[in-house]
Write a protein that holds these residues in place. Structure first.
Motif, PDB file in Angstrom:
ATOM      1  N   ARG A   1       0.852  -1.195   0.000  1.00  9.45           N
ATOM      2  CA  ARG A   1       0.000   0.000   0.000  1.00  9.45           C
ATOM      3  C   ARG A   1       0.880   1.234   0.000  1.00  9.45           C
ATOM      4  N   VAL A   2       0.617   2.155  -0.930  1.00  7.65           N
ATOM      5  CA  VAL A   2       1.418   3.368  -1.068  1.00  7.65           C
ATOM      6  C   VAL A   2       0.507   4.585  -1.031  1.00  7.65           C
ATOM      7  N   SER A   3       1.112   5.753  -0.842  1.00 13.43           N
ATOM      8  CA  SER A   3       0.342   6.999  -0.844  1.00 13.43           C
ATOM      9  C   SER A   3       0.388   7.626  -2.232  1.00 13.43           C
ATOM     10  N   VAL A   4      -0.776   8.050  -2.704  1.00 19.24           N
ATOM     11  CA  VAL A   4      -0.905   8.612  -4.051  1.00 19.24           C
ATOM     12  C   VAL A   4      -1.595   9.968  -3.971  1.00 19.24           C
ATOM     13  N   SER A   5      -0.974  10.967  -4.570  1.00 20.43           N
ATOM     14  CA  SER A   5      -1.579  12.292  -4.694  1.00 20.43           C
ATOM     15  C   SER A   5      -2.265  12.367  -6.047  1.00 20.43           C
ATOM     16  N   ILE A   6      -3.585  12.500  -6.040  1.00 16.93           N
ATOM     17  CA  ILE A   6      -4.369  12.570  -7.269  1.00 16.93           C
ATOM     18  C   ILE A   6      -4.522  14.038  -7.663  1.00 16.93           C
ATOM     19  N   VAL A   7      -4.075  14.359  -8.876  1.00 19.32           N
ATOM     20  CA  VAL A   7      -4.101  15.745  -9.353  1.00 19.32           C
ATOM     21  C   VAL A   7      -5.151  15.883 -10.444  1.00 19.32           C
ATOM     22  N   MET A   8      -6.062  16.823 -10.256  1.00 21.16           N
ATOM     23  CA  MET A   8      -7.137  17.037 -11.228  1.00 21.16           C
ATOM     24  C   MET A   8      -7.375  18.529 -11.405  1.00 21.16           C
ATOM     25  N   SER A   9      -7.471  18.948 -12.653  1.00 18.11           N
ATOM     26  CA  SER A   9      -7.879  20.314 -12.974  1.00 18.11           C
ATOM     27  C   SER A   9      -9.306  20.278 -13.513  1.00 18.11           C
ATOM     28  N   THR A  10     -10.093  21.273 -13.152  1.00 19.08           N
ATOM     29  CA  THR A  10     -11.466  21.278 -13.653  1.00 19.08           C
ATOM     30  C   THR A  10     -11.961  22.688 -13.938  1.00 19.08           C
ATOM     31  N   LYS A  11     -12.731  22.793 -15.026  1.00 13.13           N
ATOM     32  CA  LYS A  11     -13.494  23.998 -15.346  1.00 13.13           C
ATOM     33  C   LYS A  11     -14.992  23.758 -15.143  1.00 13.13           C
ATOM     34  N   ARG A  12     -15.333  22.527 -14.688  1.00 14.55           N
ATOM     35  CA  ARG A  12     -16.729  22.095 -14.642  1.00 14.55           C
ATOM     36  C   ARG A  12     -17.099  21.691 -13.227  1.00 14.55           C
ATOM     37  N   PRO A  13     -17.562  22.640 -12.425  1.00  8.94           N
ATOM     38  CA  PRO A  13     -17.877  22.324 -11.027  1.00  8.94           C
ATOM     39  C   PRO A  13     -18.917  21.233 -10.868  1.00  8.94           C
ATOM     40  N   GLY A  14     -19.794  21.075 -11.844  1.00  6.31           N
ATOM     41  CA  GLY A  14     -20.818  20.051 -11.754  1.00  6.31           C
ATOM     42  C   GLY A  14     -20.295  18.633 -11.814  1.00  6.31           C
ATOM     43  N   LEU A  15     -19.051  18.452 -12.258  1.00 13.28           N
ATOM     44  CA  LEU A  15     -18.475  17.113 -12.359  1.00 13.28           C
ATOM     45  C   LEU A  15     -17.627  16.729 -11.151  1.00 13.28           C
ATOM     46  N   VAL A  16     -17.340  17.689 -10.287  1.00  7.81           N
ATOM     47  CA  VAL A  16     -16.391  17.441  -9.200  1.00  7.81           C
ATOM     48  C   VAL A  16     -16.910  16.386  -8.230  1.00  7.81           C
ATOM     49  N   GLY A  17     -18.174  16.425  -7.880  1.00  9.79           N
ATOM     50  CA  GLY A  17     -18.718  15.446  -6.938  1.00  9.79           C
ATOM     51  C   GLY A  17     -18.562  14.020  -7.419  1.00  9.79           C
ATOM     52  N   ALA A  18     -18.891  13.774  -8.687  1.00 10.76           N
ATOM     53  CA  ALA A  18     -18.770  12.421  -9.242  1.00 10.76           C
ATOM     54  C   ALA A  18     -17.317  11.983  -9.317  1.00 10.76           C
ATOM     55  N   ALA A  19     -16.425  12.910  -9.668  1.00  8.70           N
ATOM     56  CA  ALA A  19     -15.000  12.581  -9.725  1.00  8.70           C
ATOM     57  C   ALA A  19     -14.478  12.197  -8.342  1.00  8.70           C
ATOM     58  N   LEU A  20     -14.846  12.970  -7.333  1.00  9.62           N
ATOM     59  CA  LEU A  20     -14.402  12.669  -5.973  1.00  9.62           C
ATOM     60  C   LEU A  20     -14.955  11.332  -5.490  1.00  9.62           C
ATOM     61  N   ALA A  21     -16.174  11.019  -5.858  1.00 13.12           N
ATOM     62  CA  ALA A  21     -16.762   9.738  -5.453  1.00 13.12           C
ATOM     63  C   ALA A  21     -15.973   8.568  -6.027  1.00 13.12           C
ATOM     64  N   GLN A  22     -15.492   8.701  -7.261  1.00  9.68           N
ATOM     65  CA  GLN A  22     -14.685   7.637  -7.851  1.00  9.68           C
ATOM     66  C   GLN A  22     -13.326   7.537  -7.176  1.00  9.68           C
TER      67      GLN A  22
END
Length: 356
Positions: A122-143
């Motif tokens: 098990r390792v630590s991973v920093s997930i980097v995401m850029s977004t212009k679409r606030p409506g998609l952030v919730g679904a992305a975070l859930a995944q």
């Protein structure tokens, strides 16, 4: 023999062979490597009457060779026995073509065996995401929350988006989330870099806000990096959901007709799946501060410093395609229809997505 899936063949040229014990595991009487196991559809296990070492068998599983058995003796560990005797992947008839669903089910079974055999730490991973679409952030975070086998943190570059527009989604997320705000005029690559500057994980993974990721996406990348010894890993861009057409396609060739394999050293991986050690990311110099082609130029920069890139399976990833101007990778929908090996109505990902 090698205990990695490097060189996995999607459509094998040979059928099944018998795996049995004769002072060691043998394939039709020969050492496994002599049978060119990657060319086989799979191996049917003929168990000996008493317990024997399983190292050779788990080595074949780690190499991604599809193994199967009608049953398993009590001395076989339960998780391995359950996977070997799960024969659902054999339900589809093989017709020898890339369009065959038998090949997809076979590859899914292969990936499950790899996971069982390799089991990376098990390792630590920093997930980097850029977004212009606030409506998609919730679904992305859930995944991201669904990711298994890693300790994840989330770093979001809000590209012309105010934090208040995503506050509810961020506060509902169980993972640690940090963010930066950047004006829409800031190049996409620079927004990613500002978010990546907050990383504290051993690994850094790029994530696209509008795509779908299976729950083992990150752990599969870490596993592939480990068994391949790669500096940079990513997946094939293989499954696409064409939103305006309400159709899913799978491609296994380039537009030229050349094969588009997984489990190979390559100069190209799906940009939304890039993973590497954070130290190597800094050595490469981060993402290029460009508005487009950020992934391509990043991989070129990695190659220039001698970093090696490995492309693993893409069964845990689906790219969303909408209208052309919605994406940094701009190709018309007709292109994806033209290169499709398989096409289905609706959202039809690999079973490894676990209905993402």
């Amino acid at each position: 023999m090698s205990v990695t899936p490097c060189g996995f063949t999607r459509t094998p040229g040979k059928g099944f062979a018998r795996l049995h014990w004769a002072d060691g595991w043998r394939v039709d009487g020969e050492p496994p490597e002599a049978s060119e196991p990657h060319s086989l559809r799979g191996l049917e296990i003929d168990w000996p009457g008493e317990p024997v070492p399983l190292d050779g068998l788990t080595g074949l599983a780690g190499a991604g060779i599809p193994l199967t058995a009608q049953d398993a003796p009590a001395w076989v560990p339960g998780d391995l026995a359950a996977l070997l005797t799960d024969r659902d992947w054999l339900a589809q008839p093989a017709d020898g073509t890339a369009r065959s669903l038998a090949d997809l089910r076979r590859e899914e079974h292969s990936v499950r065996l790899r996971r069982l055999a390799h089991r990376p730490a098990r390792v630590s991973v920093s997930i980097v995401m850029s977004t212009k679409r606030p409506g998609l952030v919730g679904a992305a975070l859930a995944q991201m929350e669904r990711q298994r086998g890693v300790e994840a943190e989330v770093l979001i570059g809000l590209h012309g988006v105010a934090f208040e527009q995503v506050r509810a989604a961020v506060e509902a997320c169980s993972l640690p989330v940090r963010w930066v705000e950047a004006a829409r005029s800031v190049p996409f690559g620079e927004v990613l870099n500002r978010a990546a500057a907050l990383a504290s994980g051993d690994y850094l993974a790029k994530w696209d806000d509008d795509d779908w990721y299976g729950p083992d996406h990150l752990s599969d990348l870490v596993m592939a990096r480990s068994y391949a010894g790669a500096d940079v890993v990513g997946t094939t861009a293989e499954f696409f959901y064409l939103e305006p057409l309400r159709a899913t396609i799978r491609r296994t060739t380039f537009a030229s007709g050349a094969a588009y394999p997984s489990e190979v050293w390559a100069d190209h991986v799906a940009g939304g799946t890039i993973l590497l050690q954070s130290a190597k990311f800094r050595e490469i110099g981060g993402f290029p501060a460009l508005p487009r082609a950020v992934d391509l130029e990043f991989l070129k920069a990695a190659q220039k410093i001698g970093a090696r890139t490995y492309r693993t399976h893409g069964l845990g990833y689906v790219l969303r395609r909408g209208l052309t101007d919605e994406h940094t990778w701009q190709l018309p929908l007709a292109h994806f229809v033209r290169v499709a090996t398989n096409q289905w109505r609706g959202f039809r990902p690999s079973l490894l997505m676990e209905s993402a």
